[in-house]
Enzyme design. Structure first.
Site, PDB file in Angstrom:
ATOM      1  N   ARG A 197       0.848  -1.188   0.000  1.00 19.25           N
ATOM      2  CA  ARG A 197       0.000   0.000   0.000  1.00 19.25           C
ATOM      3  C   ARG A 197       0.885   1.241   0.000  1.00 19.25           C
ATOM      4  NH1 ARG A 197      -2.060  -3.787   3.488  1.00 19.25           N
ATOM      5  NH2 ARG A 197      -4.176  -4.520   3.028  1.00 19.25           N
ATOM      6  N   LYS A 220      -1.890  -2.594   7.557  1.00 19.94           N
ATOM      7  CA  LYS A 220      -3.312  -2.564   7.898  1.00 19.94           C
ATOM      8  C   LYS A 220      -3.694  -3.726   8.802  1.00 19.94           C
ATOM      9  CE  LYS A 220      -7.798  -2.128   5.580  1.00 19.94           C
ATOM     10  NZ  LYS A 220      -8.475  -2.089   4.249  1.00 19.94           N
ATOM     11  N   HIS A 272      -4.017   2.980  -5.227  1.00 21.42           N
ATOM     12  CA  HIS A 272      -4.182   1.532  -5.101  1.00 21.42           C
ATOM     13  C   HIS A 272      -3.987   0.835  -6.441  1.00 21.42           C
ATOM     14  CE1 HIS A 272      -4.912  -0.116  -1.236  1.00 21.42           C
ATOM     15  NE2 HIS A 272      -5.772  -1.032  -1.644  1.00 21.42           N
ATOM     16  N   ARG A 275      -0.937  -1.360  -6.564  1.00 22.26           N
ATOM     17  CA  ARG A 275      -1.103  -2.636  -5.849  1.00 22.26           C
ATOM     18  C   ARG A 275      -1.882  -3.621  -6.733  1.00 22.26           C
ATOM     19  NH1 ARG A 275      -1.092  -4.656  -0.520  1.00 22.26           N
ATOM     20  NH2 ARG A 275      -2.990  -5.669   0.229  1.00 22.26           N
ATOM     21  N   HIS A 298      -3.066 -10.023   2.847  1.00 18.73           N
ATOM     22  CA  HIS A 298      -4.503 -10.194   3.050  1.00 18.73           C
ATOM     23  C   HIS A 298      -4.754 -11.198   4.175  1.00 18.73           C
ATOM     24  CE1 HIS A 298      -5.536  -8.876  -1.341  1.00 18.73           C
ATOM     25  NE2 HIS A 298      -5.476  -7.852  -0.512  1.00 18.73           N
ATOM     26  N   TYR A 307      -8.264 -11.638  -7.894  1.00 17.44           N
ATOM     27  CA  TYR A 307      -7.326 -11.603  -9.024  1.00 17.44           C
ATOM     28  C   TYR A 307      -7.237 -12.946  -9.741  1.00 17.44           C
ATOM     29  CZ  TYR A 307      -5.868  -7.491  -6.379  1.00 17.44           C
ATOM     30  OH  TYR A 307      -5.847  -6.293  -5.702  1.00 17.44           O
TER      31      TYR A 307
END
Length: 341
Positions: A197, A220, A272, A275, A298, A307
């Site tokens: 990020r 995050k 973003h 990314r 994640h 994806y």
């Protein structure tokens, strides 16, 4: 009366220390009856079960304050979340929290939706308020059920994930080089080659740059993450930080570069997009989806699966293992009855 003498000389106790808990018993002597009555009444003081708490009359704003003090301030996004929650409380007219129902919030949400507020924003509001009730119940601050526990979020159409092709990447980085900003191009490069990020790249220090990897700590998910990079890039990052000092906040300059490059990106996906570009190219080039999950940090594989459709062999099993291969003759164009054989 609580104690009364019966016709046969015995003494009857009829006592109700709290509503709903009534005790009746007969004794031979008045003294025994008095002691039993005193014992029953003392239970109100000694036992929490016999002495229920008064109903919680705190208003929603008071619970938000309590949540912020006991838990919210430990969250990285507390300031922004608190602003949203305070405004939500104001729009809900700050009810007594225990009286708030799922129907009340659903009515509030319907009004907001009709006024043009996006479903995603309303889902965020629901998740913030629901999480607050859950946390206060875990902490023992409230003893009633979360009123929003069964309220479902609005189903939102999944947004298209935009990513850049090779020509667009070259075009964007040419613009950033001509901007002559000390940091924006290098931060963008870090995001592009690691999938991190923007804020994670911006928070890098010399100590977090190894010969062949970058270490991201202010993430995050709150989990430390290490991503390999080319040693030449690691040398460039270290040299840059020593010469120019820590990266400054330059996300606005990146947004400006996107506009100058003529890239039309969906709202909220400007920084973003790098990314998404990393992840998309990684999968399209044959990368493993579980490895990508670890690289991106994640917490859920479901996030990374967005994806998966870019993989070269994605869903090709439909053709390989489905019934189509056994009935390929059905695909032939049917001949007319009058067409000669």
């Amino acid at each position: 009366m609580a104690i009364d003498q019966l016709a046969d000389g015995r003494w009857k106790v009829d006592v109700e220390p709290i509503k709903g808990k009534r005790f009746r018993k007969t004794f031979k002597t008045k003294g025994e009856a008095q002691r039993f009555e005193a014992t029953c009444r003392s239970k109100i003081i000694e036992s929490a079960q016999w002495s229920p708490k008064p109903r919680d009359r705190r208003r929603l704003a008071e619970l938000v304050d309590c949540w912020g003090r006991l838990h919210g301030r430990s969250l990285s996004d507390y300031e922004g979340r608190r602003v949203i929650m305070d405004r939500m409380v104001e729009r809900l007219k700050n009810p007594v929290a225990i009286t708030l129902t799922a129907a009340d919030f659903a009515e509030y949400r319907a009004r907001r939706l009709a006024s043009g507020i996006s479903p995603k924003t309303l889902n965020n509001e629901l998740s913030y308020l629901r999480a607050m009730f859950n946390e206060l119940r875990r902490l023992g601050e409230i003893d009633y059920q979360n009123p929003l526990s069964l309220l479902r979020a609005i189903r939102v159409q999944e947004r298209e994930l935009s990513y850049l092709d090779t020509a667009q990447i070259d075009q964007l980085f040419a613009v950033m080089r001509n901007m002559r900003h000390p940091h924006v191009e290098l931060i963008a490069m870090i995001c592009l080659v690691t999938g991190c990020r923007w804020g994670e790249a911006q928070g890098l220090t010399v100590s977090r740059v190894a010969d062949g990897a970058l270490q991201f700590v202010n993430t995050k998910s709150k989990r430390r993450r290490v991503v390999p990079i080319d040693p030449k890039l690691a040398d460039r990052i270290r040299a840059h930080l020593r010469e120019h000092g820590a990266f400054s906040n330059c996300r606005d300059r990146f947004d400006e570069a996107v506009a100058r490059a003529g890239l039309n990106l969906p709202a909220g996906q400007k920084s973003h997009v790098l990314r998404h570009t990393f992840a998309s190219h990684f999968i399209a080039n044959g990368g493993n989806i579980l490895t990508l999950q670890k690289i991106l940090g994640h917490s859920s594989l479901a996030m990374t699966m967005r994806y998966a459709h870019l993989a070269p062999d994605h869903l090709q099993d439909v053709l390989a293992f489905g019934p189509a291969r056994e009935f390929r003759h059905f695909f032939d164009t049917p001949r007319s009855e009058h067409q000669p054989s």
